[in-house]
Structure formats: C-alpha cells, structure tokens
Design an enzyme around this catalytic site. Structure first.
Site, short mmCIF file in Angstrom:
data_model
loop_
_atom_site.label_atom_id
_atom_site.label_comp_id
_atom_site.label_asym_id
_atom_site.label_seq_id
_atom_site.Cartn_x
_atom_site.Cartn_y
_atom_site.Cartn_z
CG HIS A 18 6.11 1.99 -7.81
ND1 HIS A 18 5.19 2.82 -6.94
CD2 HIS A 18 6.14 2.47 -9.07
CE1 HIS A 18 4.62 3.42 -7.83
NE2 HIS A 18 4.83 3.31 -9.24
CG ASP A 32 18.62 24.46 -7.49
OD1 ASP A 32 19.82 23.90 -7.30
OD2 ASP A 32 18.59 25.70 -7.42
#
EC number: 2.3.1.-
Length: 432
Positions: A170, A376
C-alpha cells in the site's frame, strides 16, 4: 469436495523491458507524506477470477498465448513505465525518510496450474475450495513480502480460465493507483503500443504539513472476527435510495446504503452499551480536492486519500431507522473537504492518518469504483474479485460485486466474533 492440486511451475523476478537505463538504476524517488504513513507498509491481497472466454481454448504448455505467458510479458513492459514497482524501498518510515530506489530488480511473478476447471471449484465462490495461500504469490523463504512492491501469480485451469493473485504494498499506491498499474499491464497484454493514461509519480504534489508528535502506538489485539459474505440486489439498493430521497430530498449512494446497514447490523449484533461511541472509517479519494495541482489527464497513482471517521453513540446506530444511519454517514462524508484542507494546512492537533484498531471501529473499503472490475488482459473482464484486506485486529467490510451475470453489491465482512455471527447474519439477511 474435489481434491485439487495447484502446481507452481516457475517463480522468479520479472524486470522492466526494455531494461532500466543505466543512468536511472540508482534513481531514488521520494514518497509523499501519505505514502510514508507507517500503517500503509502492508500487503493488499486479492484474487481476480477470469472465466474461460468463448474464443479461448484449453491451456496448452508452450503456447505463447497462455494467460501466464501473456501477462508476464506485459508486466515486464509495464514496469518500464512504472519503474517504482520494479524497485525497492529504502530508508525508514519512522524516521520519515523512506524512498523508493529504482533498482530494476523487478516484480515477483509465479506461474501455476490447477488440475481442474473453475467449475470444479464452484468458480472460487465462498467457501473457497482452493485456499488463498495456494493462489496468492509468496516470495522465497526469509524474504519480507512488504519489501517487494508488487507480486503476481497466474494460476491456469484446465477450462482455459485463470486466476490472477495480486499482492501489492500500500505504501506505493492506493486502490486507484494499483488498479491504474494493473490496467496498464492489461492494455499491453491486449497489444496496445501506448498506455492510455501516462503514469505520474511526482509525490511533491501531495500536501506535506508539519509532522505531528507521535501518539500512543495502536493496539493490535486479535479479536477472532468471522467471515460472512452476502449479496444485495440492485433493486433493493435502489428502493432504499428512493426512500432516502423521499425523506431527505437528497441522493445517497450504494456505498452509503451498504455501509449504514453493516454498521447497524454489527452494532446490534455485538450489543454495545447504549452510550458507547461506535465509529465507521473509510479512505476517501481526495484527487478531486487537488485538481489545481494534479495533472488534468490523471495518471497520479500514489496514495491520495483521507481517512474519514464517522462517529455516533451505539444507541442511535442500533435503534434509529436505516435512513437516519445513512444520513449520519453522509454528514460525515460532507466534512471531507474541510477536514482535508485543515490537515493540508497543518491546522490539526491529532494526526488523522494515525489509525486505531479498537473493537468499536468498523473499516469499510469499496472495491467497485477502483477500476479492477474493468481490467481485461484479452480474455474479458473478471468474473469476480476476492479482496483479502483482512487483519484479525480490524473489523472490516469490503464492498464488491457478485459473480457475473448477477447484478448488485457483494458485501464481504469480517467484523464480529463467533458468538455474535448468527445475529449479525440474521440482521443482514433481513435486509436483503
């Protein structure tokens, strides 16, 4: 239950391609004041499930169009544009001088294969028929997983589907930033020559107010919170939104509705004393509050959020109507611009980024608007995503989406102990 074997076929570092130019090998990139928050030096783990596309065939070893091979090659290219993800952390967070050295050492990448189809394991729905440990990448023994900015594992299934296990630190990026990087990998995997969004590192764009004296160290008490997941239909959410508008003349979001319900259900199930303060905390994106300094075309992928904490007494959260709890949350969200501006100007006495992990604090994370569900790699968008943002000292609710083609909101929680789980489940099921 089907006996499943996941075999890790290769594990190694993937460096930038083309390699980092020699002049940049020792480049050190400064982190922002938010990046350097000690609590952010942890791994965010998630599984991204991709079903077999109608035009894809079974996985065949040696096929350069295998998902693992395609994603590995695209990752190498993306690291050339995002060299920090191929670098290593240097300096000390506590001393305030942590940076990223662009060493070009690379991201950790694991290729794996499962001896079954995704259908054989129920599409990796809960309860998981393959453990997360088998599907998430792990570094070599003795290596601190938070020392490697990003790790991936692509597990291919006999049906042609695959699961991408992602582990990111993070410190380097918030949810939007991590999704931006993964989107870049996906664009290159689909054959794009140029990224649609150019990455922007410049951490000096983030406010850097005077550092406050450290408060008491946070408690990391283990609570034994149990997992529970449920899906709420779009119609149910829309009905509550309409009721809220009729009552208050204002709009509310899916996040507001879902967060209010979990907060109320948890408060009721736990049975806090009426006068006890209960809190809900979430990281609010602040890019829209920094439009004067951030690039107009986007691209900034560092941590750019503010921890919003909403507080009420347990009696109000437990006994008021759900619409009233939604309003409490919305009133808290409305304070974001003012509170962020005060922090940025140094006009605060308590560091809002110094989080506490007490039993009466519920952390909520919304994964539906980060960009992961639109990724994708060439085989379509993910069927569903499983975040593992859980630590046993944090009460957590994560908002996601149910597996396609279902519509609605998936609420994944780990926020009550076993003694309270049935009442919590009953409260949530009564809502849906």
């Amino acid at each position: 239950m089907v006996a499943v074997t996941v075999m890790r076929k290769s594990r190694n570092f993937v460096g930038p391609s083309p390699p980092t130019p020699p002049a940049e090998i020792t480049t050190t990139l400064e982190l922002s004041s938010i990046d350097r928050v000690p609590g952010l030096r942890h791994n965010v783990r998630s599984l991204h499930v991709f079903r077999r596309h109608k035009n894809s065939g079974p996985v065949v070893d040696g096929d350069s169009r295998r998902p693992a091979a395609v994603i590995r090659a695209a990752l190498a290219r993306a690291l050339a544009d995002y060299p920090a993800f191929a670098g290593r952390f240097v300096g000390s967070l506590l001393a305030g001088d942590a940076c990223v050295a662009c060493t070009g050492e690379g991201a950790w990448f694991v290729e794996a294969a499962a001896d079954c189809s995704l259908d054989d394991v129920n599409g990796l729905e809960y309860p998981l028929m393959i453990s997360e440990e088998e599907l998430l990448p792990a570094p070599e023994d003795g290596v601190d997983p938070t020392s490697i900015p990003v790790m991936m594992q692509v597990t291919e299934f006999t049906c042609g589907g695959f699961i991408l296990g992602l582990v990111a630190v993070h410190t380097l990026a918030d949810g939007l930033g991590a999704a931006q990087f993964i989107t870049a990998v996906a664009e290159l995997a689909r054959g794009m020559d140029k990224l649609r969004v150019a990455p922007v590192w410049d951490r000096s764009l983030i406010p850097n107010p005077p550092k406050l004296p450290p408060g008491p160290p946070p408690s990391f008490q283990s609570f034994g919170f149990q997992h529970f997941s449920t899906d709420v239909t779009s119609d149910r959410i829309a009905h509550v939104k309409a009721e809220y508008f009729q009552t208050f003349g204002q709009y509310c979001s899916t996040f507001d509705v879902a967060t209010a319900k979990v907060w109320q259900a948890r408060t009721r199930a736990v049975g806090y004393k009426p006068e006890i303060q209960v809190h809900v905390c979430f990281f609010a994106n602040t890019r829209h509050l920094l439009t004067q300094v951030l690039p107009k075309d986007g691209g900034y992928y560092g941590n750019c959020f503010y921890p919003v904490t909403v507080t009420a007494i347990a009696e109000d959260v437990a006994t008021k109507e759900l619409l009233d709890v939604i309003k409490i949350i919305r009133d808290g969200k409305a304070r974001l611009p003012m509170e962020f501006a005060k922090w940025a100007s140094g006009d605060v006495k308590v560091d809002p980024y110094a989080l506490t992990f007490e039993h009466n604090v519920l952390f909520v994370s919304d994964w539906t608007r980060l960009g992961f569900f639109e990724v994708d790699y060439g085989w379509g968008t993910p069927n569903h995503i499983i975040p593992f943002t859980y630590a046993d000292y944090m009460a957590v609710a994560v908002l996601g989406a149910p597996p396609m083609p279902k519509k609605g909101t998936r609420i994944m929680t780990q926020c009550v102990e076993n003694k309270c789980i049935k009442e919590f489940q009953d409260e949530m099921k009564a809502f849906i």
